[in-house]
Design an enzyme around this catalytic site. Structure first.
Site, short mmCIF file in Angstrom:
data_model
loop_
_atom_site.label_atom_id
_atom_site.label_comp_id
_atom_site.label_asym_id
_atom_site.label_seq_id
_atom_site.Cartn_x
_atom_site.Cartn_y
_atom_site.Cartn_z
CG ASN A 181 -8.01 -2.18 -5.13
OD1 ASN A 181 -7.09 -2.98 -4.92
ND2 ASN A 181 -8.26 -1.18 -4.28
CG ASP A 201 -2.13 0.88 1.06
OD1 ASP A 201 -2.36 1.39 -0.06
OD2 ASP A 201 -2.85 1.08 2.06
C1 IPE Z 1 -5.47 -2.81 -0.16
O1 IPE Z 1 -5.14 -1.48 -0.37
C2 IPE Z 1 -5.48 -3.54 -1.47
C3 IPE Z 1 -4.19 -3.74 -2.09
C4 IPE Z 1 -3.03 -3.39 -1.60
C5 IPE Z 1 -4.21 -4.38 -3.38
P1 IPE Z 1 -6.24 -0.35 -0.54
O2 IPE Z 1 -5.52 0.92 -0.69
O3 IPE Z 1 -7.18 -0.72 -1.63
O4 IPE Z 1 -7.03 -0.45 0.85
P2 IPE Z 1 -7.90 0.60 1.65
O5 IPE Z 1 -8.96 1.11 0.70
O6 IPE Z 1 -6.98 1.70 2.07
O7 IPE Z 1 -8.44 -0.17 2.80
C1 IPE Z 2 -1.49 0.20 -3.44
O1 IPE Z 2 -1.32 1.57 -3.49
C2 IPE Z 2 -1.78 -0.39 -4.80
C3 IPE Z 2 -3.18 -0.81 -5.01
C4 IPE Z 2 -4.11 -0.89 -4.10
C5 IPE Z 2 -3.54 -1.18 -6.37
P1 IPE Z 2 -2.55 2.58 -3.49
O2 IPE Z 2 -2.96 2.82 -4.91
O3 IPE Z 2 -3.64 2.08 -2.61
O4 IPE Z 2 -1.88 3.88 -2.89
P2 IPE Z 2 -2.47 4.87 -1.80
O5 IPE Z 2 -2.96 4.03 -0.66
O6 IPE Z 2 -3.58 5.62 -2.46
O7 IPE Z 2 -1.32 5.75 -1.42
MG MG Z 3 -4.12 2.32 -0.64
#
Ligand code: IPE
Ligand code: IPE
Ligand code: MG
Length: 228
Positions: free
Chosen positions: A60, A12
């Site tokens: 997602n 993340d």
């Molecule tokens: C969790 O991250 C999913 C992945 C890393 C693929 P998200 O960024 O989607 O999670 P939330 O929305 O902060 O809980």
């Molecule tokens: C994790 O990074 C990757 C996916 C969930 C696909 P994020 O895209 O959630 O990045 P933040 O949490 O918005 O910084």
């Molecule tokens: Mg995220």
């Protein structure tokens, strides 16, 4: 020092990493993909046998279609590049997640990488794409019915055998980057007794030395599994 058999990581913070630099989110995802390569190498070198990485959740799909499209394109490019890279490192690939809802091209590339690395056994790399733990559990319950199991035959082993992770050992160490303190529907069943390691480091910055810090922390933990 005890090395975890199965490490799972919620990758993340890609978007925030890019935003801090005034860049579009996809640049964070690209750097995040580079981190994946680094971590694969570091994990295999450390003697980890199973590495699960959360790349795309069933939730997602709610993101803007431009970001989803860019993520899928980046994923496909990396899956293809991984064929020689994983083969060279002796790493087997396994997709965990729902097949339904995945674009056919992505599914084709996931299957191709699985087939190309099926004979390798230094470490197994489980990539969670279109993964959600609740959907996985609901699907396993449905499979029990489809398989004609009597109610008394539905036990923990029967459910575990019908998860996408059937035959994969439980998670020992669960890492989440970027300072978020939640599980976001990842491996709820498999991580029942996992040790948690939460770090402020954003995923693009979580390279080999950061993984080794997490492994050092894990080695200090006392696991009880409900006993004394
Ligand atoms: C969790 O991250 C999913 C992945 C890393 C693929 P998200 O960024 O989607 O999670 P939330 O929305 O902060 O809980
Ligand atoms: C994790 O990074 C990757 C996916 C969930 C696909 P994020 O895209 O959630 O990045 P933040 O949490 O918005 O910084
Ligand atoms: Mg995220």
């Amino acid at each position: 020092m005890s090395v975890p058999n199965h490490v799972a990581i919620i990758m993340d913070g890609n978007g925030r990493w890019a935003a801090q630099r005034g860049w579009p989110r996809i640049k964070g995802h690209k750097e995040g993909a580079r981190t994946v390569e680094d971590i694969l190498e570091a994990a295999a070198d450390a003697g980890i046998r199973h590495l699960s990485l959360y790349a795309f959740s069933t939730e997602n799909w709610k993101r803007p279609s431009l970001e989803v499209g860019a993520l899928m394109a980046l994923l496909r490019m990396n899956l293809r590049m991984f064929i020689p890279k994983l083969r060279a490192r002796g790493i087997r690939f396994h997709h965990v997640g729902a097949v339904e809802g995945l674009p056919t091209g992505v599914l084709k590339d996931l299957r191709a990488l699985e087939a190309a690395t099926a004979d390798l056994d230094r470490m197994t790399f489980h990539l969670a794409v279109n993964y959600g733990s609740r959907l996985e559990l609901a699907t396993a319950a449905r499979r029990c019915v489809e398989d004609g199991l009597a109610p008394e035959a539905i036990d923990e082993a029967a459910l575990a055998a019908r998860l996408w992770t059937a035959d994969v050992p439980d998670v020992d160490l669960l890492i989440r980057t970027s300072g978020e303190l939640r599980i976001s529907n990842f491996l709820l069943w498999q991580a029942a007794y996992a040790e948690f390691y939460l770090t402020e480091t954003l995923w693009p910055d979580f390279k080999g030395p950061r993984l080794r810090e997490a492994l050092d922390a894990y080695a200090q933990r006392e696991r009880r599994f409900g006993g004394l």
